[in-house]
Design a protein around this motif. Structure first.
Motif, PDB file in Angstrom:
ATOM      1  N   ALA A 155       0.856  -1.185   0.000  1.00 30.10           N
ATOM      2  CA  ALA A 155       0.000   0.000   0.000  1.00 30.10           C
ATOM      3  C   ALA A 155       0.897   1.241   0.000  1.00 30.10           C
ATOM      4  O   ALA A 155       2.057   1.182   0.436  1.00 30.10           O
ATOM      5  CB  ALA A 155      -0.885  -0.018   1.242  1.00 30.10           C
ATOM      6  N   THR A 156       0.360   2.357  -0.525  1.00 29.00           N
ATOM      7  CA  THR A 156       1.158   3.593  -0.581  1.00 29.00           C
ATOM      8  C   THR A 156       0.884   4.435   0.665  1.00 29.00           C
ATOM      9  O   THR A 156      -0.275   4.783   0.939  1.00 29.00           O
ATOM     10  CB  THR A 156       0.764   4.411  -1.837  1.00 29.00           C
ATOM     11  OG1 THR A 156       0.855   3.551  -2.964  1.00 29.00           O
ATOM     12  CG2 THR A 156       1.650   5.632  -2.005  1.00 29.00           C
ATOM     13  N   LEU A 157       1.928   4.748   1.400  1.00 32.63           N
ATOM     14  CA  LEU A 157       1.764   5.574   2.605  1.00 32.63           C
ATOM     15  C   LEU A 157       1.709   7.039   2.174  1.00 32.63           C
ATOM     16  O   LEU A 157       2.715   7.605   1.745  1.00 32.63           O
ATOM     17  CB  LEU A 157       2.942   5.330   3.556  1.00 32.63           C
ATOM     18  CG  LEU A 157       2.894   6.105   4.875  1.00 32.63           C
ATOM     19  CD1 LEU A 157       1.700   5.687   5.732  1.00 32.63           C
ATOM     20  CD2 LEU A 157       4.187   5.899   5.666  1.00 32.63           C
ATOM     21  N   GLU A 198       0.960   9.393  14.591  1.00 34.11           N
ATOM     22  CA  GLU A 198       0.532  10.325  13.547  1.00 34.11           C
ATOM     23  C   GLU A 198      -0.712   9.797  12.840  1.00 34.11           C
ATOM     24  O   GLU A 198      -0.798   8.586  12.581  1.00 34.11           O
ATOM     25  CB  GLU A 198       1.629  10.450  12.483  1.00 34.11           C
ATOM     26  CG  GLU A 198       2.853  11.208  12.932  1.00 34.11           C
ATOM     27  CD  GLU A 198       3.900  11.244  11.829  1.00 34.11           C
ATOM     28  OE1 GLU A 198       4.586  12.273  11.713  1.00 34.11           O
ATOM     29  OE2 GLU A 198       4.051  10.256  11.086  1.00 34.11           O
ATOM     30  N   PRO A 199      -1.628  10.697  12.457  1.00 34.58           N
ATOM     31  CA  PRO A 199      -2.723  10.280  11.581  1.00 34.58           C
ATOM     32  C   PRO A 199      -2.123   9.682  10.315  1.00 34.58           C
ATOM     33  O   PRO A 199      -1.239  10.283   9.699  1.00 34.58           O
ATOM     34  CB  PRO A 199      -3.450  11.591  11.262  1.00 34.58           C
ATOM     35  CG  PRO A 199      -3.082  12.511  12.373  1.00 34.58           C
ATOM     36  CD  PRO A 199      -1.704  12.120  12.811  1.00 34.58           C
ATOM     37  N   THR A 200      -2.575   8.488   9.947  1.00 38.52           N
ATOM     38  CA  THR A 200      -1.898   7.731   8.901  1.00 38.52           C
ATOM     39  C   THR A 200      -2.883   7.347   7.799  1.00 38.52           C
ATOM     40  O   THR A 200      -3.962   6.815   8.089  1.00 38.52           O
ATOM     41  CB  THR A 200      -1.285   6.459   9.532  1.00 38.52           C
ATOM     42  OG1 THR A 200      -0.329   6.886  10.520  1.00 38.52           O
ATOM     43  CG2 THR A 200      -0.608   5.582   8.498  1.00 38.52           C
ATOM     44  N   ILE A 201      -2.489   7.624   6.549  1.00 35.88           N
ATOM     45  CA  ILE A 201      -3.374   7.292   5.424  1.00 35.88           C
ATOM     46  C   ILE A 201      -2.604   6.482   4.392  1.00 35.88           C
ATOM     47  O   ILE A 201      -1.536   6.899   3.925  1.00 35.88           O
ATOM     48  CB  ILE A 201      -3.936   8.577   4.770  1.00 35.88           C
ATOM     49  CG1 ILE A 201      -4.722   9.383   5.810  1.00 35.88           C
ATOM     50  CG2 ILE A 201      -4.826   8.216   3.576  1.00 35.88           C
ATOM     51  CD1 ILE A 201      -5.200  10.727   5.325  1.00 35.88           C
ATOM     52  N   PHE A 202      -3.164   5.323   4.069  1.00 32.21           N
ATOM     53  CA  PHE A 202      -2.623   4.491   2.991  1.00 32.21           C
ATOM     54  C   PHE A 202      -3.563   4.561   1.790  1.00 32.21           C
ATOM     55  O   PHE A 202      -4.787   4.527   1.970  1.00 32.21           O
ATOM     56  CB  PHE A 202      -2.574   3.019   3.428  1.00 32.21           C
ATOM     57  CG  PHE A 202      -1.417   2.673   4.324  1.00 32.21           C
ATOM     58  CD1 PHE A 202      -0.142   2.532   3.803  1.00 32.21           C
ATOM     59  CD2 PHE A 202      -1.613   2.454   5.681  1.00 32.21           C
ATOM     60  CE1 PHE A 202       0.924   2.183   4.622  1.00 32.21           C
ATOM     61  CE2 PHE A 202      -0.553   2.112   6.512  1.00 32.21           C
ATOM     62  CZ  PHE A 202       0.720   1.974   5.980  1.00 32.21           C
ATOM     63  N   MET A 234      -6.153   5.005   8.074  1.00 30.46           N
ATOM     64  CA  MET A 234      -7.193   4.897   7.045  1.00 30.46           C
ATOM     65  C   MET A 234      -6.658   4.137   5.842  1.00 30.46           C
ATOM     66  O   MET A 234      -5.537   4.376   5.398  1.00 30.46           O
ATOM     67  CB  MET A 234      -7.628   6.302   6.610  1.00 30.46           C
ATOM     68  CG  MET A 234      -8.767   6.308   5.605  1.00 30.46           C
ATOM     69  SD  MET A 234      -8.948   7.897   4.751  1.00 30.46           S
ATOM     70  CE  MET A 234      -9.399   8.988   6.067  1.00 30.46           C
ATOM     71  N   ALA A 235      -7.482   3.237   5.300  1.00 31.90           N
ATOM     72  CA  ALA A 235      -7.130   2.515   4.076  1.00 31.90           C
ATOM     73  C   ALA A 235      -8.014   3.048   2.947  1.00 31.90           C
ATOM     74  O   ALA A 235      -9.237   2.945   3.009  1.00 31.90           O
ATOM     75  CB  ALA A 235      -7.366   1.022   4.271  1.00 31.90           C
ATOM     76  N   LEU A 236      -7.370   3.616   1.950  1.00 30.42           N
ATOM     77  CA  LEU A 236      -8.089   4.333   0.899  1.00 30.42           C
ATOM     78  C   LEU A 236      -8.014   3.552  -0.403  1.00 30.42           C
ATOM     79  O   LEU A 236      -6.966   2.998  -0.743  1.00 30.42           O
ATOM     80  CB  LEU A 236      -7.372   5.682   0.742  1.00 30.42           C
ATOM     81  CG  LEU A 236      -7.999   6.796  -0.066  1.00 30.42           C
ATOM     82  CD1 LEU A 236      -9.354   7.167   0.508  1.00 30.42           C
ATOM     83  CD2 LEU A 236      -7.067   8.012  -0.006  1.00 30.42           C
ATOM     84  N   ALA A 237      -9.152   3.541  -1.153  1.00 30.86           N
ATOM     85  CA  ALA A 237      -9.150   2.836  -2.445  1.00 30.86           C
ATOM     86  C   ALA A 237     -10.058   3.570  -3.421  1.00 30.86           C
ATOM     87  O   ALA A 237     -10.979   4.296  -3.011  1.00 30.86           O
ATOM     88  CB  ALA A 237      -9.635   1.407  -2.243  1.00 30.86           C
ATOM     89  N   LYS A 238      -9.784   3.371  -4.722  1.00 40.48           N
ATOM     90  CA  LYS A 238     -10.557   4.016  -5.782  1.00 40.48           C
ATOM     91  C   LYS A 238     -11.544   2.996  -6.357  1.00 40.48           C
ATOM     92  O   LYS A 238     -11.205   1.821  -6.472  1.00 40.48           O
ATOM     93  CB  LYS A 238      -9.567   4.448  -6.866  1.00 40.48           C
ATOM     94  CG  LYS A 238     -10.144   5.401  -7.880  1.00 40.48           C
ATOM     95  CD  LYS A 238      -9.256   5.632  -9.096  1.00 40.48           C
ATOM     96  CE  LYS A 238      -7.787   5.864  -8.843  1.00 40.48           C
ATOM     97  NZ  LYS A 238      -7.063   6.279 -10.061  1.00 40.48           N
TER      98      LYS A 238
END
Ligand code: TAP
Length: 498
Positions: free
Chosen positions: A368-370, A385-389, A408-412
């Protein structure tokens, strides 16, 4: 981003708020008592890792004593026999006392759990009092039905209190959880033994003191602090407890169910973990959607069962959304939870801190991209830290497991069908969020997601009157709403010839 006031955490907090720790013993049969073994355990301040105080460590023998008191008070005491209106009046008094002590309770909760003082004071503690009032109002409206006559029979039902109840709660919402369990059980006329989490025992003991002041009879509400593997297991396997209501992890929920099955088949309700999806469609206002996603994932430091830890964004707005989201995450303030400017305090303890960081490492290894965050913050305490992948798929551990931290795990996604399929691709089913202006899309998605609560264009929209509970491996049985009363009632049918 950065830790706020990290250099002077203890000074800032203790000089200004400095709550005195008044209650550290078990509360059994209306008295604060030492554990039979004399054992105690430490409760720590997550801002520093320092010990706040030691608390009595109850185990099986103490649970036995508490059950004896609750049984005596159920079988022979006044509480189940009072008119509902009289129980309601005492519960209202209890709620008043909670509100009168809001500042001290909010400070205790911040000290013990690292939760924001401002939020405890404005929301959690008032919400706890409002739960009491909601169920106090229901206490005199519990009734059965007169049933249709068939042949020559006349029948009616009684709604009777289920008996002695065991309640086991987690550390992320110590006050809210305490009253979500205790309030409907009190209204129903049950007696109870409640075990708070070992990380956060302090407010529960304070509430026991207020219950006594309010006039709740001895033996009705007992608090046994202690460890899950010990006091908790003694509750779930007890032969004289009629029902157990549990909130916590799916792993422990399974143990509770097993213990009930191999003991007295007590009635079980389970509010368990989640991995809730938030689906953002491309007709959404991107700025508002980014705020909602961040709030959904980071509120209460991500230590919330319904955190929107999986965020799916439609491709048309994806790039703009990511830009705004990352900017907002970098501005999110982490630091001392007593400071009103801070938005995120420390994780509850060292174990949770390490667990979250290890999931972050997993995310990196899985490809996953950090986008932002990913590190521990400060020299001491358990800040992250607030972390978003991004580029997360449902095969990755960070999308499968409940992390219970600010990650958070984010996807399109492209189509509504894809969004529904991916959102449902989880063993959990606690909640989901949808952001769209299109009513048809909102209706289709809300009916297609297998989860107990769906929020449309909002998140964390809880209310005393709205039932809350899981589908799938997020458990069964509802907290909140009149539905919750049914966990603490049983139906008796009475039949007579005409
Ligand atoms: P757990 O580890 O499951 O602990 C919950 C409670 O169970 C604690 O009081 C714990 O005692 C006790 N316990 C542990 N082992 C036990 C056993 N063998 N028998 C009986 N009781 C036992 O959860 P947690 O880490 O405190 O809380 C986080 C979890 O709770 C997350 O999965 C989260 O999603 C879930 N949660 C769910 C909801 C709803 S409403 N669905 C709300 C909040 C939290 P100790 O104090 O010793 O740990």
């Amino acid at each position: 981003m950065g830790i706020h006031n990290s250099d002077d955490i203890s000074a800032a907090a203790f000089v200004i708020k400095n709550p005195t720790i008044k209650f550290t013993k078990l509360f059994i049969n209306g008295e604060f008592v030492d554990s039979i073994s004399g054992k105690t355990f430490e409760t720590k301040d997550p801002r520093t890792g320092d010990v706040i105080t030691r608390v009595a460590e109850g185990d099986k023998e103490d649970v036995d004593l508490a059950v004896k008191a609750a049984r005596q008070s159920f079988d022979h005491g006044p509480w189940p026999r009072l008119p509902g209106s009289a129980r309601g009046r005492i519960m209202m008094k209890f709620a008043d006392l909670v509100e009168e002590n809001v500042e001290e309770l909010a400070a205790l909760e911040t000290l013990d759990a690292g939760k924001l003082f401002s939020v405890n004071k404005a929301r959690d503690i008032p919400h706890a009092a409002s739960s009491l009032r909601y169920y106090a109002g229901a206490a005199d409206k519990i009734h059965g039905e007169v049933l249709k006559m068939s042949r020559e029979l006349h029948g009616y039902t009684l709604q009777e209190p289920i008996g002695v109840v065991g309640q086991i709660i987690p550390w992320n919402y110590p006050s809210v959880m305490f009253f979500l369990k205790v309030s409907p059980a009190l209204a129903a006329g049950c007696t109870m033994i409640i075990k708070p989490a070992e990380q956060t025992p302090l407010t529960a003991l304070y509430y026991a003191h207020l219950a006594k002041l309010a006039g709740i009879p001895d033996g009705v509400l007992n608090v046994v602090t202690g460890l899950g593997s010990n006091a908790g297991a003694a509750i779930s396997s007890h032969m004289d407890i009629d029902a157990v209501s549990f909130t916590g992890s799916t792993e422990v929920g399974r143990k509770i169910l097993q213990a009930a099955a191999t003991s007295n088949l007590k009635v079980v309700s389970l509010e368990l973990g989640g991995k809730s999806p938030l689906i953002i469609f491309e007709d959404a206002d991107v700025d508002i959607a980014a705020d909602l996603a961040l709030f959904g994932a980071l509120y209460n430091k991500g230590e919330i069962c319904v955190a929107s830890s999986r965020v799916y964004v439609q491709e048309g707005i994806y790039d703009e959304f990511v830009k705004k989201l990352v900017k907002k995450a970098k501005a999110w303030v982490v630091g001392d939870p007593f400071d009103p400017k801070v938005q995120q305090g420390p994780q509850v303890d060292k174990m949770q801190h390490e667990k979250v960081l290890s999931y972050i490492e997993h995310g990196k290894r899985e490809g996953a991209t950090l986008l932002t965050g990913g590190r521990s913050l400060g020299e001491k305490g358990y800040f992250i830290e607030p972390t978003i992948f991004s580029d997360v798929n449902e095969e990755m551990l960070i999308a499968k497991d409940e992390i219970f931290g600010p990650v958070m795990a984010l996807a399109k996604f492209k189509t509504i069908e894809e969004a529904i399929k991916r959102a449902n691709n989880t063993r959990y089913g606690l909640a989901a969020g949808i952001v769209t202006k299109d009513l048809n899309v909102a209706n289709t998605v809300s009916r297609s997601i297998r989860a107990g609560t769906i929020w449309i264009n909002c998140y964390f929209a809880f209310d005393n009157d709205i039932p809350f509970g899981g589908y799938k491996m997020s458990g069964f049985g509802k907290d909140y709403g009149l539905e919750a009363l049914h966990k603490y009632l049983q139906v008796k049918s009475v039949v007579t010839p005409l």
